[in-house]
Design a protein around this motif. Structure first.
Motif, PDB file in Angstrom:
ATOM      1  N   PHE A 192       0.843  -1.191   0.000  1.00 14.37           N
ATOM      2  CA  PHE A 192       0.000   0.000   0.000  1.00 14.37           C
ATOM      3  C   PHE A 192       0.881   1.245   0.000  1.00 14.37           C
ATOM      4  O   PHE A 192       1.961   1.257   0.605  1.00 14.37           O
ATOM      5  CB  PHE A 192      -0.874   0.063   1.255  1.00 14.37           C
ATOM      6  N   GLU A 193       0.382   2.299  -0.614  1.00 13.06           N
ATOM      7  CA  GLU A 193       1.026   3.608  -0.548  1.00 13.06           C
ATOM      8  C   GLU A 193       0.016   4.609  -0.031  1.00 13.06           C
ATOM      9  O   GLU A 193      -1.139   4.629  -0.485  1.00 13.06           O
ATOM     10  CB  GLU A 193       1.525   4.017  -1.940  1.00 13.06           C
ATOM     11  N   ARG A 194       0.447   5.448   0.933  1.00 12.18           N
ATOM     12  CA  ARG A 194      -0.497   6.369   1.572  1.00 12.18           C
ATOM     13  C   ARG A 194      -0.678   7.646   0.754  1.00 12.18           C
ATOM     14  O   ARG A 194       0.285   8.332   0.408  1.00 12.18           O
ATOM     15  CB  ARG A 194      -0.025   6.732   2.981  1.00 12.18           C
ATOM     16  N   HIS A 195      -1.952   7.952   0.481  1.00 17.35           N
ATOM     17  CA  HIS A 195      -2.330   9.199  -0.187  1.00 17.35           C
ATOM     18  C   HIS A 195      -3.510   9.788   0.591  1.00 17.35           C
ATOM     19  O   HIS A 195      -4.648   9.335   0.443  1.00 17.35           O
ATOM     20  CB  HIS A 195      -2.731   8.945  -1.644  1.00 17.35           C
ATOM     21  N   GLY A 196      -3.239  10.748   1.432  1.00 14.85           N
ATOM     22  CA  GLY A 196      -4.284  11.325   2.268  1.00 14.85           C
ATOM     23  C   GLY A 196      -4.855  10.279   3.202  1.00 14.85           C
ATOM     24  O   GLY A 196      -4.121   9.621   3.951  1.00 14.85           O
ATOM     25  N   ASP A 197      -6.182  10.105   3.154  1.00 15.14           N
ATOM     26  CA  ASP A 197      -6.852   9.117   3.994  1.00 15.14           C
ATOM     27  C   ASP A 197      -7.043   7.784   3.282  1.00 15.14           C
ATOM     28  O   ASP A 197      -7.829   6.937   3.731  1.00 15.14           O
ATOM     29  CB  ASP A 197      -8.226   9.649   4.432  1.00 15.14           C
ATOM     30  N   VAL A 198      -6.317   7.592   2.190  1.00 18.49           N
ATOM     31  CA  VAL A 198      -6.469   6.381   1.379  1.00 18.49           C
ATOM     32  C   VAL A 198      -5.132   5.660   1.273  1.00 18.49           C
ATOM     33  O   VAL A 198      -4.082   6.284   1.121  1.00 18.49           O
ATOM     34  CB  VAL A 198      -6.994   6.720  -0.036  1.00 18.49           C
ATOM     35  N   LEU A 199      -5.191   4.340   1.337  1.00 23.97           N
ATOM     36  CA  LEU A 199      -4.044   3.483   1.060  1.00 23.97           C
ATOM     37  C   LEU A 199      -4.300   2.807  -0.283  1.00 23.97           C
ATOM     38  O   LEU A 199      -5.225   2.001  -0.419  1.00 23.97           O
ATOM     39  CB  LEU A 199      -3.866   2.432   2.150  1.00 23.97           C
TER      40      LEU A 199
END
Length: 369
Positions: A192-199
Motif C-alpha cells: 500500500f502507498e499512503r495518499h491522504g486518507d487512502v491506502l
C-alpha cells in the motif's frame, strides 16, 4: 555451523530466487547474499535445510501448530521488493520472530524498529541483531509512536484488518507492506502507498502467514479440530467449531469426483460466500476447500478434485455447481484500496470488505481481465 560454511549455500539460494523472479533489485540481492539465514534459525538445523526455500518453525503452540516461523525465502524476497526500503528510510517491522527479516532491513535502510509480542523471541532476536535493530517486546498493533513517522512499515504476520496506528505512523507517500487475510484460502501481501486518507494498493503477492496475536488479532485464525486438523474461517465460534469437528468424524454422505475445476476456483467463491472455509492437515499438508452451513448442519469440501459431503446433500450439490462455474481468480491480479470508513465515500469495487477503521475495495486489475 559457522558463517563461512554457508557462503555457497547462501549464494545458491539467492541465485534460485533471482531465477524465479523473487529477487529483482540489486539492493535486495546484496542484502540476502550478506546476511546468514542460519544465524536466526535453530542451531541444530543443517545448511541444506537452512537454505531450502521453505519456512522453518521456531515455536509451537499446545496443539502442535506453529506459533512462530522464519518465513520462506521466496516470500521474504518478494515482500522486500514490494517494500522498496532505501538508505535514509526509517522502517518499522511488526513480527521480529527470529530476526532474519529485520537483519535484511538493516542492510537496506538507516533505522529499523522491530516489534515482537513474544518476549523470549524478542530477547533472542535482540542478541543476534545487536545495535543494528531496535527490538521491542510489545504488541505490534500499537506500532512505535515514539519513533514515528516511518517511511516504510512491514508486517510479517497476517492481519484481518489494518490497525489504525500503522496508518497514523506512516508518512504521506510512505509504503506499508502487509499480509492481508481477505477470506479463507485468500491471503495476499499487499504493498500500500499512503495518499491522504487512502491506502492505494500497488501490488499483491499470494502468501500464507501466521496470524497477528494480541488485542487486534481479529476473528480469523486457525482453530484446532483434533488429530492434527485445523480449520480457518472468520465466522466460527467455539460451538460451531465443535459441531464441525463432529461432522468430520462422520462418514461422508457424498463422495464423488468433480472434473473440470479451473485453477483458482476457490478465491472467487470465498469472496462471494461468507460460508467459505478451509480445512487442512498438519500431517499430510493437504487442504480442503468448501462451504459450511451451520444452520443446516451441513459441510461440503473439495480436495484433489473430489467432493466430500457431510449432512444435508443439498450443500454438496451447490458446491459442485458453483465450483465448476466459478471464475478463476489469481490473487496476484487483485487491486486493493483501503479507505478510512468514517471519512471516505465507498469506491467502485467488485468486492468490498468492511473492517473498521478501514473499508477494503477489491477489483481485478485491468491488465489481468
Amino acid at each position: 555451523m559457522g558463517t563461512g560454511d554457508t557462503t555457497a549455500w547462501r549464494g545458491a539460494m539467492v541465485d534460485e530466487l533471482k531465477a524465479s523472479g523473487a529477487v529483482r533489485s540489486q539492493s535486495v540481492e546484496e542484502a540476502m547474499r550478506q546476511v546468514p539465514r542460519e544465524r536466526f534459525l535453530p542451531t541444530d538445523l543443517p545448511p541444506e535445510d537452512a537454505y531450502a526455500d521453505r519456512a522453518v518453525t521456531l515455536t509451537q503452540d499446545g496443539h502442535g501448530f506453529p506459533a512462530s516461523t522464519a518465513s520462506q525465502p521466496t516470500i521474504v524476497a518478494r515482500m522486500l521488493e514490494q517494500l522498496d526500503a532505501r538508505p535514509g528510510h526509517r522502517v518499522l517491522e511488526i513480527g521480529t520472530a527470529g530476526g532474519y527479516n529485520a537483519a535484511l532491513l538493516a542492510h537496506l535502510a538507516d533505522r529499523v524498529v522491530s516489534l515482537e509480542i513474544d518476549p523470549a523471541l524478542a530477547e533472542r532476536a535482540a542478541r543476534r541483531l545487536g545495535p543494528a535493530v531496535d527490538v521491542r517486546a510489545v504488541d505490534g498493533a500499537d506500532g512505535a509512536p515514539d519513533a514515528a513517522p516511518f517511511d516504510r512499515i512491514q508486517a510479517t504476520v497476517g492481519v484481518w484488518g489494518l490497525p489504525a496506528a500503522w496508518f497514523e505512523q506512516l508518512t504521506p507517500g510512505g509504503r506499508l507492506v502487509v499480509p492481508l487475510w481477505l477470506r479463507p484460502g485468500l491471503e495476499v501481501s499487499v504493498a500500500f502507498e499512503r495518499h491522504g486518507d487512502v491506502l492505494r494498493g500497488l501490488s499483491c503477492e499470494p502468501c500464507a502467514f501466521l496470524r497477528l496475536r494480541g488485542a487486534h488479532a481479529g476473528p480469523d485464525g486457525y482453530r484446532p479440530l483434533g488429530d492434527g486438523h485445523f480449520v480457518t474461517a472468520d465466522f466460527l465460534d467455539p460451538s460451531g467449531t465443535a459441531r464441525l469437528g463432529r461432522l468430520l468424524n462422520e462418514k461422508p454422505t457424498v463422495e464423488e469426483a468433480v472434473p473440470g475445476l479451473a485453477r483458482g476456483w476457490f478465491p472467487s467463491l470465498a469472496l462471494a460466500d461468507e460460508r467459505a472455509l478451509q480445512i487442512f492437515s498438519l500431517h499430510t499438508g493437504q487442504a480442503s476447500s468448501g462451504l459450511y452451513d451451520q444452520r443446516a448442519g451441513a459441510l461440503a469440501l473439495i480436495r484433489d478434485d473430489r467432493l466430500f459431503g457431510y449432512g444435508d446433500a443439498a450443500l454438496s450439490a451447490e458446491l459442485r455447481t458453483r465450483a465448476q462455474a466459478a471464475e478463476p481468480l489469481d490473487p496476484a491480479d487483485l487491486q486493493i484500496t483501503a479507505r478510512l470508513a468514517d471519512t471516505s465515500p465507498r469506491g467502485s469495487a467488485r468486492w468490498s470488505l468492511s473492517r473498521p477503521p478501514f473499508q477494503y475495495d477489491l477489483q481485478v486489475r485491468e491488465a489481468a481481465q
